[in-house]
Design a protein around this motif. Structure first.
Motif, PDB file in Angstrom:
ATOM      1  N   SER A   1       0.854  -1.172   0.000  1.00  8.42           N
ATOM      2  CA  SER A   1       0.000   0.000   0.000  1.00  8.42           C
ATOM      3  C   SER A   1       0.896   1.230   0.000  1.00  8.42           C
ATOM      4  CB  SER A   1      -0.883   0.006   1.226  1.00  8.42           C
ATOM      5  OG  SER A   1      -0.078   0.176   2.378  1.00  8.42           O
ATOM      6  N   PRO A   2       0.546   2.128  -0.800  1.00  6.84           N
ATOM      7  CA  PRO A   2       1.413   3.305  -0.927  1.00  6.84           C
ATOM      8  C   PRO A   2       1.510   4.023   0.397  1.00  6.84           C
ATOM      9  CG  PRO A   2      -0.694   3.650  -1.997  1.00  6.84           C
ATOM     10  CD  PRO A   2      -0.654   2.212  -1.625  1.00  6.84           C
TER      11      PRO A   2
ATOM     12  N   SER B   1       1.708   6.754   1.792  1.00 11.35           N
ATOM     13  CA  SER B   1       1.663   8.149   1.380  1.00 11.35           C
ATOM     14  C   SER B   1       2.008   9.048   2.536  1.00 11.35           C
ATOM     15  CB  SER B   1       0.295   8.488   0.820  1.00 11.35           C
ATOM     16  OG  SER B   1      -0.695   7.921   1.623  1.00 11.35           O
ATOM     17  N   GLU B   2       1.909  10.259   2.268  1.00 11.67           N
ATOM     18  CA  GLU B   2       2.431  11.233   3.208  1.00 11.67           C
ATOM     19  C   GLU B   2       1.671  11.249   4.532  1.00 11.67           C
ATOM     20  OE1 GLU B   2       1.586  11.458   0.276  1.00 11.67           O
ATOM     21  OE2 GLU B   2      -0.290  12.533   0.100  1.00 11.67           O
ATOM     22  N   VAL B   3       0.476  10.830   4.480  1.00 12.89           N
ATOM     23  CA  VAL B   3      -0.317  11.007   5.696  1.00 12.89           C
ATOM     24  C   VAL B   3      -0.288   9.763   6.564  1.00 12.89           C
ATOM     25  CG1 VAL B   3      -2.578  11.677   6.536  1.00 12.89           C
ATOM     26  CG2 VAL B   3      -1.807  12.384   4.275  1.00 12.89           C
ATOM     27  N   SER B   4       0.135   9.923   7.734  1.00 14.20           N
ATOM     28  CA  SER B   4       0.242   8.858   8.734  1.00 14.20           C
ATOM     29  C   SER B   4       0.234   7.474   8.089  1.00 14.20           C
ATOM     30  CB  SER B   4      -0.858   8.932   9.776  1.00 14.20           C
ATOM     31  OG  SER B   4      -1.992   9.534   9.253  1.00 14.20           O
TER      32      SER B   4
ATOM     33  N   SER C   1      -0.893   4.100  10.322  1.00 16.47           N
ATOM     34  CA  SER C   1      -2.256   3.716  10.658  1.00 16.47           C
ATOM     35  C   SER C   1      -2.995   3.250   9.415  1.00 16.47           C
ATOM     36  CB  SER C   1      -2.982   4.883  11.314  1.00 16.47           C
ATOM     37  OG  SER C   1      -2.963   5.979  10.415  1.00 16.47           O
ATOM     38  N   GLN C   2      -2.718   3.902   8.347  1.00 16.69           N
ATOM     39  CA  GLN C   2      -3.377   3.526   7.093  1.00 16.69           C
ATOM     40  C   GLN C   2      -3.045   2.089   6.718  1.00 16.69           C
ATOM     41  OE1 GLN C   2      -5.381   4.539   4.733  1.00 16.69           O
ATOM     42  NE2 GLN C   2      -4.888   2.712   3.573  1.00 16.69           N
TER      43      GLN C   2
ATOM     44  N   ILE D   1      -4.534  -0.419   9.140  1.00 19.74           N
ATOM     45  CA  ILE D   1      -5.976  -0.614   8.981  1.00 19.74           C
ATOM     46  C   ILE D   1      -6.273  -1.429   7.734  1.00 19.74           C
ATOM     47  CG2 ILE D   1      -8.111   0.571   8.442  1.00 19.74           C
ATOM     48  CD1 ILE D   1      -7.221   2.786  10.299  1.00 19.74           C
ATOM     49  N   GLU D   2      -5.591  -1.064   6.709  1.00 17.79           N
ATOM     50  CA  GLU D   2      -5.847  -1.769   5.464  1.00 17.79           C
ATOM     51  C   GLU D   2      -5.450  -3.232   5.575  1.00 17.79           C
ATOM     52  OE1 GLU D   2      -4.609   0.473   2.013  1.00 17.79           O
ATOM     53  OE2 GLU D   2      -3.929  -1.451   1.197  1.00 17.79           O
TER      54      GLU D   2
ATOM     55  N   ARG E   1      -5.233  -4.981   8.191  1.00 15.07           N
ATOM     56  CA  ARG E   1      -6.168  -5.681   9.060  1.00 15.07           C
ATOM     57  C   ARG E   1      -7.446  -6.023   8.300  1.00 15.07           C
ATOM     58  NH1 ARG E   1      -7.363  -3.011  14.653  1.00 15.07           N
ATOM     59  NH2 ARG E   1      -7.331  -1.217  13.272  1.00 15.07           N
ATOM     60  N   GLY E   2      -7.906  -5.057   7.533  1.00 10.85           N
ATOM     61  CA  GLY E   2      -9.110  -5.301   6.770  1.00 10.85           C
ATOM     62  C   GLY E   2      -8.947  -6.485   5.829  1.00 10.85           C
TER      63      GLY E   2
ATOM     64  N   LEU F   1     -13.810   6.395  19.822  1.00  8.67           N
ATOM     65  CA  LEU F   1     -13.938   7.060  18.514  1.00  8.67           C
ATOM     66  C   LEU F   1     -13.687   8.544  18.656  1.00  8.67           C
ATOM     67  CD1 LEU F   1     -16.985   5.056  17.297  1.00  8.67           C
ATOM     68  CD2 LEU F   1     -14.571   4.678  16.893  1.00  8.67           C
TER      69      LEU F   1
END
Lengths: 145, 422
Positions: free
Chosen positions: A3-4, A6-9, A12-13, A16-17, A19-20, A145
């Motif tokens: 997964s790329p 990318s610049e943003v955190s 976590s991305q 999450i991915e 895990r999904g 949340l």
């Protein structure tokens, strides 16, 4: 995973991915297990346990239905042939959707499809119930949340 | 025709129609000894000699299988052909079959008393070989309920009909639409043909146009019968599928297949979304939204939605939501969607059977828009296969049950419960 980041955190991305995807895999495994006697279930298992790189196959192939030119004379034969081709295209599309469908004849395919649909529905129900429970637990434990 | 046939048979071998008739008959007899031997073996209920009263059209197709067998044999011989005019021979054979089966009224020449004829065995076989007639006959509702057979044969018949170039039109026209009538018409002829196979050379050198056509149509024996069975099986399965899939009231096979395909895709997507976002999306909703949206712009969408247009919408919404809820709402409304708390959505869907609201709940990030069509309004409710964003308010109660795990930190999604309980 690739997964790329990318610049943003990124972390976590990815997590999450990742895990999904693992959850989805687990769902598919349980789906296959639920109807282990079925051809589609065996094909699904084969697909899952293959190398991960082969797991995701792009199912959607745009197969533009071959449009025959409108027959000048509405012959029954021509219409029937055109219809048949349309139907065959659709059957092929269905074959791609149902795991293990490519190797089956139409009547067997329908049978497997019916079973596959039932199993999918049950799977979805289970997952939703599970999600409900988890959500309930989460909100009880406090607001994450 | 019937008259002449009767006359022929009455003449017991004298080829009333001319020498050719005798030749045909002889040829047939000589070439089909084995077949006839088989046929001659009385299927028990059928007594060839006795004047079995034709039971009339009321009789069911009990003898159908036998008839099919006979017909197939007939066909075989027709195909193998002994050079006689294509039309005559099979028809003659058919006549003989009919009489052999004992359906014919009593043996014997000139037994015009064939009367109502033998509908039973041949009932489902419309006796017209003319192509159009055949089609018509097959399509007309069959009162006896042998429709399945008809349909099965319908497939086989046109092919066979084409093979037969001597459509006994007059006979077909007599009773094409009504098999019973066909048989009624045929019966006297059959009766006239009464000479049992064993009987030697009964004269019926009938001119080619005779009833037999019906048989010929179906017969291609194992192939057409297997074909028919296969088709019936497929139809059964199709019906079973129809019950599973919502909106399955389409009569057209193609649209039925479309529905099935869409439904399978829908379910698969549901599993995917549930696992990726709802079950897996735990904490970090806002970052999830942001990440997904930015990643989406990167060109590759991790979720890999099967509907690219939907994914784009979701990404857009997510992106907008970061900046300003208002603009996000406007964007959605422009598309005919709106955001609402799940609890409200549940209330709406439970209050009405067909909630008109096109609601897009906040589900996990990019899955938000997708969510609206994913979760049916009830665990066992039939999910609507309407996967598209309807600009004018959908007719389908596709309210998303995806939780608001994500979302909206602004407290919109205060109820994290699955709206599907509605």
């Amino acid at each position: 995973m690739e997964s790329p980041l990318s610049e943003v955190s990124p972390h976590s991305q990815t997590i999450i991915e990742e895990r999904g995807k693992r959850i989805k895999l687990a769902a598919e495994i349980s789906l296959a297990r639920s109807s282990s006697g079925r051809h589609w279930a065996r094909a699904l298992r084969r697909r899952i346990y293959r190398k991960p790189s082969q797991r995701e196959c792009i199912v959607k192939k745009s197969t533009p239905p071959l449009k025959k030119e409108v027959p000048l004379v509405a012959e029954v034969v021509a219409d029937v042939a055109e219809e048949k081709e349309e139907i065959e295209d659709k059957v092929r599309a269905l074959q791609r959707l149902v795991p293990g469908g490519e190797e089956m004849e139409v009547d067997r395919l329908f049978e497997e499809t019916a079973d596959y649909i039932e199993a999918l529905r049950e799977q979805v129900g289970v997952m939703r119930a599970l999600a409900c429970i988890l959500d309930g637990m989460e909100s009880r434990d406090g607001d994450k949340l | 025709m019937s008259g002449s046939l009767n006359g022929n048979s009455a003449s017991s071998g004298g080829g009333a129609t001319g020498a050719g008739g005798d030749d045909f008959f002889d040829q047939m007899l000589s070439s089909l000894p084995s077949t006839w031997a088989d046929l001659a073996n009385p299927k028990s209920p059928w007594d060839m000699t006795s004047a079995a009263n034709p039971s009339g059209s009321g009789e069911d197709c009990g003898g159908y299988d036998e008839s099919a067998l006979l017909a197939s044999r007939l066909r075989q011989h027709q195909i193998s052909g002994s050079g006689s005019p294509a039309g005559a021979k099979p028809m003659m054979l058919h006549q003989m079959l009919m009489s052999a089966a004992g359906r014919a009224p009593g043996g014997g020449a000139g037994a015009g008393a064939g009367g109502a004829g033998d509908p039973s065995g041949f009932f489902p076989l419309p006796l017209s070989l003319g192509r159009d007639d055949v089609e018509g006959a097959f399509k007309s509702p069959n009162g006896t309920g042998a429709e399945g057979l008809f349909n099965g044969f319908g497939g086989g018949l046109p092919g066979a009909a084409q093979a037969n170039n001597q459509p006994p039109f007059h006979h077909a026209q007599q009773g094409a639409p009504m098999p019973a009538q066909n048989f009624g018409g045929a019966a006297p002829n059959a009766g006239a043909q009464a000479p049992a196979p064993a009987a030697s050379g009964g004269g019926a050198a009938a001119p080619p146009r005779q009833r037999v056509r019906a048989r010929r149509g179906q017969a291609t024996d194992p192939h057409s019968i297997a074909e028919r069975l296969r088709r019936e099986r497929i139809a059964e399965r199709m019906k079973a599928l129809q019950e599973l899939v919502p909106n399955a009231n389409k009569t057209d096979k193609a649209s039925m297949l479309d529905e099935i395909i869409d439904y399978v895709k829908f379910l698969q997507l549901q599993v995917k979304v549930l696992s990726m976002s709802r079950l897996g999306g735990a904490a970090a909703v806002a970052p999830l939204v942001a990440n997904m949206s930015s990643e989406g712009q990167g060109g590759s969408n991790g979720a890999g939605g099967s509907d690219s247009s939907l994914t784009v919408t979701e990404q857009q919404v997510a992106k907008l939501m970061e900046e300003d809820m208002g603009s996000a709402m406007q964007y959605l409304q422009g598309k005919g969607l709106c955001l609402m708390p799940i609890s409200l959505a549940s209330a709406i869907s439970s209050a009405t059977c067909h909630p008109r609201a096109s609601a897009s709940h906040l589900g996990g990030g990019p899955a938000a828009a997708a969510a609206h069509h994913l979760i049916p309004p009830g665990p066992q409710a039939q999910p609507n296969s309407n996967n598209h964003v309807n600009p004018d308010g959908p007719s389908s109660p596709n309210l998303s049950g995806l939780t608001a795990q994500s979302a909206m930190a602004n407290g919109n999604a205060d109820s994290h419960k699955d709206a599907s309980s509605a």
